[in-house]
Design a protein around this motif. Structure first.
Motif, PDB file in Angstrom:
ATOM      1  N   ILE A 185      60.048   0.405  32.276  1.00 47.05           N
ATOM      2  CA  ILE A 185      60.134  -0.044  33.679  1.00 47.05           C
ATOM      3  C   ILE A 185      60.723   1.069  34.539  1.00 47.05           C
ATOM      4  N   VAL A 186      60.120   1.284  35.707  1.00 44.65           N
ATOM      5  CA  VAL A 186      60.742   2.173  36.702  1.00 44.65           C
ATOM      6  C   VAL A 186      60.791   1.413  38.030  1.00 44.65           C
ATOM      7  N   ALA A 187      62.001   1.245  38.552  1.00 45.39           N
ATOM      8  CA  ALA A 187      62.178   0.499  39.802  1.00 45.39           C
ATOM      9  C   ALA A 187      62.745   1.434  40.861  1.00 45.39           C
ATOM     10  N   GLY A 188      62.193   1.355  42.065  1.00 47.28           N
ATOM     11  CA  GLY A 188      62.656   2.186  43.178  1.00 47.28           C
ATOM     12  C   GLY A 188      63.499   1.355  44.125  1.00 47.28           C
ATOM     13  N   ASN A 189      64.719   1.815  44.379  1.00 48.06           N
ATOM     14  CA  ASN A 189      65.633   1.128  45.293  1.00 48.06           C
ATOM     15  C   ASN A 189      65.707   1.949  46.581  1.00 48.06           C
ATOM     16  N   TRP A 190      65.036   1.451  47.620  1.00 45.47           N
ATOM     17  CA  TRP A 190      65.007   2.207  48.885  1.00 45.47           C
ATOM     18  C   TRP A 190      66.346   2.132  49.621  1.00 45.47           C
ATOM     19  N   LYS A 191      67.226   1.240  49.205  1.00 48.50           N
ATOM     20  CA  LYS A 191      68.507   1.001  49.885  1.00 48.50           C
ATOM     21  C   LYS A 191      68.271   0.721  51.385  1.00 48.50           C
ATOM     22  N   MET A 192      69.206   1.114  52.259  1.00 47.32           N
ATOM     23  CA  MET A 192      69.044   0.807  53.689  1.00 47.32           C
ATOM     24  C   MET A 192      68.435   2.023  54.393  1.00 47.32           C
ATOM     25  N   ASN A 193      67.198   2.350  53.984  1.00 41.95           N
ATOM     26  CA  ASN A 193      66.502   3.498  54.555  1.00 41.95           C
ATOM     27  C   ASN A 193      65.150   3.064  55.104  1.00 41.95           C
ATOM     28  N   LYS A 194      64.646   3.837  56.057  1.00 39.79           N
ATOM     29  CA  LYS A 194      63.324   3.679  56.678  1.00 39.79           C
ATOM     30  C   LYS A 194      63.316   2.631  57.799  1.00 39.79           C
ATOM     31  N   ASN A 195      62.491   2.955  58.836  1.00 36.58           N
ATOM     32  CA  ASN A 195      62.161   1.915  59.808  1.00 36.58           C
ATOM     33  C   ASN A 195      60.785   1.369  59.422  1.00 36.58           C
ATOM     34  N   PHE A 196      60.245   0.443  60.228  1.00 35.45           N
ATOM     35  CA  PHE A 196      59.017  -0.225  59.808  1.00 35.45           C
ATOM     36  C   PHE A 196      57.862   0.765  59.606  1.00 35.45           C
TER      37      PHE A 196
END
Ligand code: PEP
Length: 252
Positions: A5-16
């Motif tokens: 398994i590889v999971a990506g945690n974007w955290k509190m990044n990026k706008n829409f």
């Protein structure tokens, strides 16, 4: 049998708009790689779950959330329940991330409550554990991880335990560029698997995927993932670049 398994945690990044670009670029990049041997999970911030889950319908990845409320439903302003996540086609949810423990004072008891609510909705919890630098330097890391695992997840029955994922994330490695060595990762992963074996049995221990997290990148992923008890990774910074993220997912 435990899955890669590889999971990506974007955290509190990026706008829409940026989230839209990133998820489409992940989807395009995925088409160029063979990812049949790995389950890929993308965990965007809550407001982008629908966007990501729409793209996931025609792509080879699952959708995860980064957190969930410890209450069922009702008057808890600002919180997001497990049943809400389920209704947005979310299949996985991170709980007990060290940033939640540090900045939002999340305890092992909160983690346990969240895991129960997720399982009730058939969402797979990804429970994070890990020691601080100070705890490692004072040789308390095994004790800290044992407590996090025992109090966070060992109240489950065997059949529920084997539905869960655990992520070992040494706090000193998260976002620091300082990765655990493959031997350090293996040592703790084997320790966690042994705890599961002792509490339940070997069959359960062999069902639970244990992921490594902490400055994992395309250069160090394959050596970490080559270790016996490392079943993949929880990826922060590198999950914000489509190519890096997919290269990590293809590092088994
Ligand atoms: C994380 O936050 O779960 C994480 C592993 O972050 P990074 O990969 O940026 O160290």
């Amino acid at each position: 049998m435990r899955r890669n398994i590889v999971a990506g945690n974007w955290k509190m990044n990026k706008n829409f708009a940026e989230a839209d670009d990133l998820i489409n670029s992940i989807e395009e990049t995925l088409r160029q790689y063979d990812t049949t041997d790995v389950d890929i999970i993308v965990c965007p911030p809550f407001p982008f779950l629908e966007l990501v889950s729409d793209v996931s319908e025609d792509a080879n990845f699952f959708v995860g959330a980064q957190n969930v409320a410890k209450f069922d439903n009702g008057a808890y302003t600002g919180e997001i329940s497990a049943s809400m996540l389920k209704s947005m086609a979310v299949d996985y949810c991170i709980v007990g991330h060290s940033e939640r423990r540090k900045y939002f004072f999340e305890t092992n008891q909160d983690v346990a409550q969240k895991i129960d609510l997720l399982l009730k909705e058939d969402i797979t919890p990804i429970m994070c554990v890990g020691e601080s630098l100070e705890e490692r330097e004072s040789n308390k890391h095994f004790e800290v991880i044992r407590k996090q695992v025992e109090e966070g997840i060992f109240h489950l029955r065997a059949e529920d335990m084997q539905r869960c994922i655990i992520a070992y994330e040494p706090v000193w490695a998260i976002g620091t560029g300082k990765t655990a060595t493959k031997e350090q990762a293996q040592e703790i992963h084997a320790f966690i698997r042994q705890l599961i074996r002792e509490k339940y049995n070997d069959d359960v221990a062999q069902e639970v995927s244990i992921l490594y997290g902490g400055s994992c990148n395309p250069k160090n992923a394959s050596e970490l993932f080559s270790m016996e008890d490392v079943d993949g990774g929880l990826i922060g910074g590198a999950s914000l670049k489509a190519k890096d993220f997919i290269e990590i997912a293809c590092s088994f």
